[in-house]
Design a protein around this motif. Sequence first.
Motif, short mmCIF file in Angstrom:
data_model
loop_
_atom_site.label_atom_id
_atom_site.label_comp_id
_atom_site.label_asym_id
_atom_site.label_seq_id
_atom_site.Cartn_x
_atom_site.Cartn_y
_atom_site.Cartn_z
N SER A 1 3.34 -19.70 -4.13
CA SER A 1 3.99 -18.97 -5.22
C SER A 1 2.93 -18.41 -6.18
CB SER A 1 4.98 -19.86 -5.96
OG SER A 1 4.33 -20.85 -6.69
N GLU A 2 1.88 -19.17 -6.44
CA GLU A 2 0.79 -18.66 -7.29
C GLU A 2 0.05 -17.53 -6.60
OE1 GLU A 2 -1.79 -21.66 -8.83
OE2 GLU A 2 -0.13 -22.89 -9.52
N LEU A 3 -0.11 -17.61 -5.29
CA LEU A 3 -0.76 -16.54 -4.54
C LEU A 3 0.04 -15.25 -4.63
CD1 LEU A 3 -2.97 -15.99 -2.01
CD2 LEU A 3 -0.80 -15.91 -0.83
N LEU A 4 1.36 -15.34 -4.45
CA LEU A 4 2.19 -14.15 -4.53
C LEU A 4 2.20 -13.57 -5.94
CD1 LEU A 4 5.17 -15.26 -2.27
CD2 LEU A 4 3.34 -13.65 -1.71
N ASP A 5 2.16 -14.43 -6.94
CA ASP A 5 2.11 -13.98 -8.33
C ASP A 5 0.78 -13.26 -8.60
OD1 ASP A 5 3.06 -13.76 -11.01
OD2 ASP A 5 1.72 -15.42 -11.56
N ALA A 6 -0.31 -13.81 -8.10
CA ALA A 6 -1.63 -13.18 -8.28
C ALA A 6 -1.68 -11.83 -7.57
CB ALA A 6 -2.73 -14.10 -7.76
N LYS A 7 -1.05 -11.74 -6.41
CA LYS A 7 -1.02 -10.47 -5.68
C LYS A 7 -0.24 -9.42 -6.47
CE LYS A 7 0.50 -8.32 -1.40
NZ LYS A 7 1.23 -8.50 -0.16
N ALA A 8 0.90 -9.81 -7.02
CA ALA A 8 1.70 -8.86 -7.80
C ALA A 8 0.94 -8.39 -9.04
CB ALA A 8 3.02 -9.50 -8.20
N LYS A 9 0.27 -9.30 -9.72
CA LYS A 9 -0.50 -8.92 -10.91
C LYS A 9 -1.65 -7.99 -10.54
CE LYS A 9 0.44 -12.91 -13.81
NZ LYS A 9 -0.11 -14.10 -14.45
N TYR A 10 -2.34 -8.28 -9.44
CA TYR A 10 -3.45 -7.44 -9.01
C TYR A 10 -2.96 -6.04 -8.68
CZ TYR A 10 -6.83 -5.41 -5.78
OH TYR A 10 -7.67 -4.55 -5.14
N GLU A 11 -1.87 -5.94 -7.93
CA GLU A 11 -1.37 -4.63 -7.54
C GLU A 11 -0.87 -3.84 -8.74
OE1 GLU A 11 1.47 -5.52 -4.50
OE2 GLU A 11 -0.07 -5.55 -2.93
N SER A 12 -0.23 -4.50 -9.69
CA SER A 12 0.27 -3.77 -10.86
C SER A 12 -0.90 -3.28 -11.73
CB SER A 12 1.23 -4.63 -11.67
OG SER A 12 0.57 -5.49 -12.53
N ARG B 1 -3.94 -2.66 -10.73
CA ARG B 1 -4.64 -1.61 -10.00
C ARG B 1 -3.88 -0.28 -10.11
NH1 ARG B 1 -5.10 -2.05 -3.69
NH2 ARG B 1 -2.94 -1.60 -4.05
N HIS B 2 -2.55 -0.37 -10.04
CA HIS B 2 -1.74 0.85 -10.18
C HIS B 2 -1.88 1.44 -11.58
CE1 HIS B 2 1.50 3.68 -9.61
NE2 HIS B 2 2.08 3.21 -10.70
N ILE B 3 -1.87 0.59 -12.59
CA ILE B 3 -2.03 1.07 -13.97
C ILE B 3 -3.39 1.76 -14.13
CG2 ILE B 3 -2.33 0.32 -16.36
CD1 ILE B 3 -0.20 -1.83 -15.78
N ASP C 1 -10.11 6.03 -18.87
CA ASP C 1 -10.66 4.88 -18.15
C ASP C 1 -11.44 4.01 -19.13
OD1 ASP C 1 -11.41 3.15 -16.17
OD2 ASP C 1 -13.10 4.38 -15.51
N THR C 2 -10.85 2.89 -19.50
CA THR C 2 -11.54 1.98 -20.40
C THR C 2 -12.18 0.87 -19.59
OG1 THR C 2 -9.58 0.61 -20.73
CG2 THR C 2 -9.89 2.45 -22.24
N GLY C 3 -13.23 0.35 -20.10
CA GLY C 3 -13.92 -0.74 -19.41
C GLY C 3 -13.10 -2.02 -19.39
N GLU C 4 -12.27 -2.20 -20.42
CA GLU C 4 -11.46 -3.42 -20.48
C GLU C 4 -10.44 -3.47 -19.35
OE1 GLU C 4 -8.31 -5.61 -23.48
OE2 GLU C 4 -9.54 -3.98 -24.22
N LEU C 5 -9.79 -2.35 -19.07
CA LEU C 5 -8.81 -2.32 -17.99
C LEU C 5 -9.48 -2.52 -16.64
CD1 LEU C 5 -5.88 -1.97 -17.19
CD2 LEU C 5 -6.25 0.49 -17.16
N ALA C 6 -10.63 -1.92 -16.44
CA ALA C 6 -11.37 -2.09 -15.19
C ALA C 6 -11.80 -3.55 -15.02
CB ALA C 6 -12.58 -1.17 -15.16
N ALA C 7 -12.17 -4.19 -16.12
CA ALA C 7 -12.56 -5.60 -16.05
C ALA C 7 -11.36 -6.48 -15.70
CB ALA C 7 -13.17 -6.04 -17.37
N GLN C 8 -10.20 -6.15 -16.24
CA GLN C 8 -8.98 -6.92 -15.92
C GLN C 8 -8.62 -6.77 -14.45
OE1 GLN C 8 -5.86 -5.71 -18.57
NE2 GLN C 8 -6.81 -6.68 -20.35
N VAL C 9 -8.80 -5.57 -13.91
CA VAL C 9 -8.52 -5.34 -12.48
C VAL C 9 -9.49 -6.14 -11.64
CG1 VAL C 9 -8.54 -3.61 -10.64
CG2 VAL C 9 -7.48 -3.08 -12.83
N LYS C 10 -10.76 -6.14 -12.00
CA LYS C 10 -11.76 -6.92 -11.25
C LYS C 10 -11.44 -8.41 -11.29
CE LYS C 10 -15.09 -4.27 -9.68
NZ LYS C 10 -15.47 -4.25 -8.28
N GLN C 11 -11.02 -8.89 -12.46
CA GLN C 11 -10.67 -10.30 -12.59
C GLN C 11 -9.46 -10.65 -11.75
OE1 GLN C 11 -9.54 -11.48 -16.53
NE2 GLN C 11 -9.89 -13.64 -16.11
N ALA C 12 -8.43 -9.81 -11.77
CA ALA C 12 -7.23 -10.06 -10.96
C ALA C 12 -7.57 -9.99 -9.47
CB ALA C 12 -6.15 -9.04 -11.31
#
Length: 74
Positions: A18-29, A31-33, A40-51
């Motif tokens: 369930s945590e894996l599926l949640d992490a996948k959903a957060k990563y995909e959302s 990345r889409h944003i 293109d802000t560095g903060e959003l890119a860093a959040q995508v890299k972290q996810a």
Amino acid sequence: MNWFRKPLRYGYDQRFLSELLDAKAKYESKRHILEVSIEDTGELAAQVKQAEALYFFYLKEAKRRNVSLSNLRS
């Protein structure tokens, strides 16, 4: 003792997936944003890299544990 570990492992595997599926959903959302964002802000890119790092960590751990959704359904 093996009879004791099987239900315990099954519960942890369900929680892990369930945590894996949640992490996948957060990563995909995130990345889409990032893809549709105008600025293109560095903060959003860093959040995508972290996810992405968290999601790939979960994938590697699932492979190490030999866990998949089809294993839990049966």
